[in-house]
Design an enzyme around this catalytic site. Sequence first.
Site, PDB file in Angstrom:
ATOM      1  N   ASN A 144       1.668   5.888  -4.112  1.00  0.00           N
ATOM      2  CA  ASN A 144       2.961   6.599  -3.659  1.00  0.00           C
ATOM      3  C   ASN A 144       3.804   5.406  -3.381  1.00  0.00           C
ATOM      4  O   ASN A 144       3.857   4.550  -3.103  1.00  0.00           O
ATOM      5  CB  ASN A 144       2.747   7.130  -2.237  1.00  0.00           C
ATOM      6  CG  ASN A 144       1.233   8.100  -2.347  1.00  0.00           C
ATOM      7  OD1 ASN A 144       1.332   8.778  -3.115  1.00  0.00           O
ATOM      8  ND2 ASN A 144       0.366   7.971  -1.365  1.00  0.00           N
ATOM      9  N   ASP A 172     -10.086   3.498   3.355  1.00  0.00           N
ATOM     10  CA  ASP A 172      -9.082   4.112   3.998  1.00  0.00           C
ATOM     11  C   ASP A 172      -9.364   4.636   5.032  1.00  0.00           C
ATOM     12  O   ASP A 172     -10.583   5.423   5.334  1.00  0.00           O
ATOM     13  CB  ASP A 172      -8.144   5.158   3.000  1.00  0.00           C
ATOM     14  CG  ASP A 172      -6.870   5.679   3.450  1.00  0.00           C
ATOM     15  OD1 ASP A 172      -6.090   5.451   2.592  1.00  0.00           O
ATOM     16  OD2 ASP A 172      -6.967   6.144   4.496  1.00  0.00           O
ATOM     17  N   HIS A 175       0.501  -0.883  -2.573  1.00  0.00           N
ATOM     18  CA  HIS A 175      -1.140  -0.628  -2.473  1.00  0.00           C
ATOM     19  C   HIS A 175      -1.355   0.391  -3.760  1.00  0.00           C
ATOM     20  O   HIS A 175      -0.717   1.165  -3.859  1.00  0.00           O
ATOM     21  CB  HIS A 175      -1.876  -0.393  -1.315  1.00  0.00           C
ATOM     22  CG  HIS A 175      -0.961   0.726  -0.642  1.00  0.00           C
ATOM     23  ND1 HIS A 175       0.096   0.742   0.164  1.00  0.00           N
ATOM     24  CD2 HIS A 175      -1.230   2.096  -0.403  1.00  0.00           C
ATOM     25  CE1 HIS A 175       0.375   1.756   0.551  1.00  0.00           C
ATOM     26  NE2 HIS A 175      -0.358   2.868   0.366  1.00  0.00           N
ATOM     27  N   ILE A 176      -2.712   0.275  -4.057  1.00  0.00           N
ATOM     28  CA  ILE A 176      -3.129   1.356  -5.005  1.00  0.00           C
ATOM     29  C   ILE A 176      -4.274   2.099  -4.415  1.00  0.00           C
ATOM     30  O   ILE A 176      -5.315   1.457  -4.001  1.00  0.00           O
ATOM     31  CB  ILE A 176      -3.795   0.797  -6.433  1.00  0.00           C
ATOM     32  CG1 ILE A 176      -2.355   0.255  -7.167  1.00  0.00           C
ATOM     33  CG2 ILE A 176      -4.288   1.939  -7.197  1.00  0.00           C
ATOM     34  CD1 ILE A 176      -2.861  -0.459  -8.436  1.00  0.00           C
ATOM     35  N   HIS A 177      -4.085   3.476  -4.358  1.00  0.00           N
ATOM     36  CA  HIS A 177      -5.379   4.359  -3.846  1.00  0.00           C
ATOM     37  C   HIS A 177      -6.411   4.320  -4.974  1.00  0.00           C
ATOM     38  O   HIS A 177      -5.948   4.830  -5.979  1.00  0.00           O
ATOM     39  CB  HIS A 177      -4.897   5.715  -3.466  1.00  0.00           C
ATOM     40  CG  HIS A 177      -3.912   5.574  -2.203  1.00  0.00           C
ATOM     41  ND1 HIS A 177      -4.286   5.811  -1.129  1.00  0.00           N
ATOM     42  CD2 HIS A 177      -2.498   5.378  -2.346  1.00  0.00           C
ATOM     43  CE1 HIS A 177      -3.091   5.918  -0.413  1.00  0.00           C
ATOM     44  NE2 HIS A 177      -2.070   5.531  -0.874  1.00  0.00           N
TER      45      HIS A 177
HETATM   46  P1  AMP Z   1       0.514   5.592   1.678  1.00  0.00           P
HETATM   47  O1  AMP Z   1       0.712   7.002   2.266  1.00  0.00           O
HETATM   48  O2  AMP Z   1       0.427   5.486   0.107  1.00  0.00           O
HETATM   49  O3  AMP Z   1       1.478   4.453   1.943  1.00  0.00           O
HETATM   50  O4  AMP Z   1      -0.891   5.206   2.138  1.00  0.00           O
HETATM   51  C1  AMP Z   1      -1.130   4.462   3.159  1.00  0.00           C
HETATM   52  C2  AMP Z   1      -2.745   4.975   3.452  1.00  0.00           C
HETATM   53  O5  AMP Z   1      -3.031   3.907   4.658  1.00  0.00           O
HETATM   54  C3  AMP Z   1      -3.050   6.084   4.058  1.00  0.00           C
HETATM   55  O6  AMP Z   1      -4.061   6.737   3.247  1.00  0.00           O
HETATM   56  C4  AMP Z   1      -3.728   5.984   5.374  1.00  0.00           C
HETATM   57  O7  AMP Z   1      -4.641   6.978   5.688  1.00  0.00           O
HETATM   58  C5  AMP Z   1      -4.103   4.360   5.248  1.00  0.00           C
HETATM   59  N1  AMP Z   1      -4.259   3.649   6.413  1.00  0.00           N
HETATM   60  C6  AMP Z   1      -3.306   3.575   7.549  1.00  0.00           C
HETATM   61  N2  AMP Z   1      -3.792   2.831   8.500  1.00  0.00           N
HETATM   62  C7  AMP Z   1      -4.881   2.342   8.196  1.00  0.00           C
HETATM   63  C8  AMP Z   1      -5.820   1.439   8.438  1.00  0.00           C
HETATM   64  N3  AMP Z   1      -5.814   0.867   9.765  1.00  0.00           N
HETATM   65  N4  AMP Z   1      -6.789   0.927   7.891  1.00  0.00           N
HETATM   66  C9  AMP Z   1      -7.237   1.503   6.475  1.00  0.00           C
HETATM   67  N5  AMP Z   1      -6.244   2.437   6.196  1.00  0.00           N
HETATM   68  C10 AMP Z   1      -5.311   2.799   6.773  1.00  0.00           C
END
Ligand code: AMP
Length: 114
Positions: A84, A32, A97-99
């Site tokens: 989320n 991330d 996606h899964i964190h």
């Molecule tokens: P969500 O809020 O669950 O949609 O998570 C999206 C995640 O994507 C967030 O934790 C961001 O920090 C991450 N994110 C956004 N842009 C990028 C990127 N270019 N590369 C890697 N992660 C990203």
Amino acid sequence: MTNAPTLFERIIARDIPAEIVYEDGDYIVIKDIAPKAPIHLLVIPKKFSARIDDVTDEAEMGRLWLTASRVARQQLGDYRLVINAGKGGGQEVFHTHIHILGGWEGGHSVGFGE
Ligand code: AMP
């Protein structure tokens, strides 16, 4: 009219750079860009769906979780998995996606909101 590719589709296509920690034919796992834990990875299915509850196929859902838990175990040992769903749930990128979160020193016992 075609939909614009999502941020994650652009990463999968190598159109936008990312730190890739795992990849196979169906999934990519990246770091991330704005980590919310010492180690913060994103497990992304290459097949597009906007959010987790759009995934209706049992095998697909199973393989997503298997991939996430296997990579998390390999990379971290102990970890937290988070999804989320929708703006109200904190989702910002509308590509499922899964964190994977972890790497806290001495463990981690704070609540889900933190
Ligand atoms: P969500 O809020 O669950 O949609 O998570 C999206 C995640 O994507 C967030 O934790 C961001 O920090 C991450 N994110 C956004 N842009 C990028 C990127 N270019 N590369 C890697 N992660 C990203």
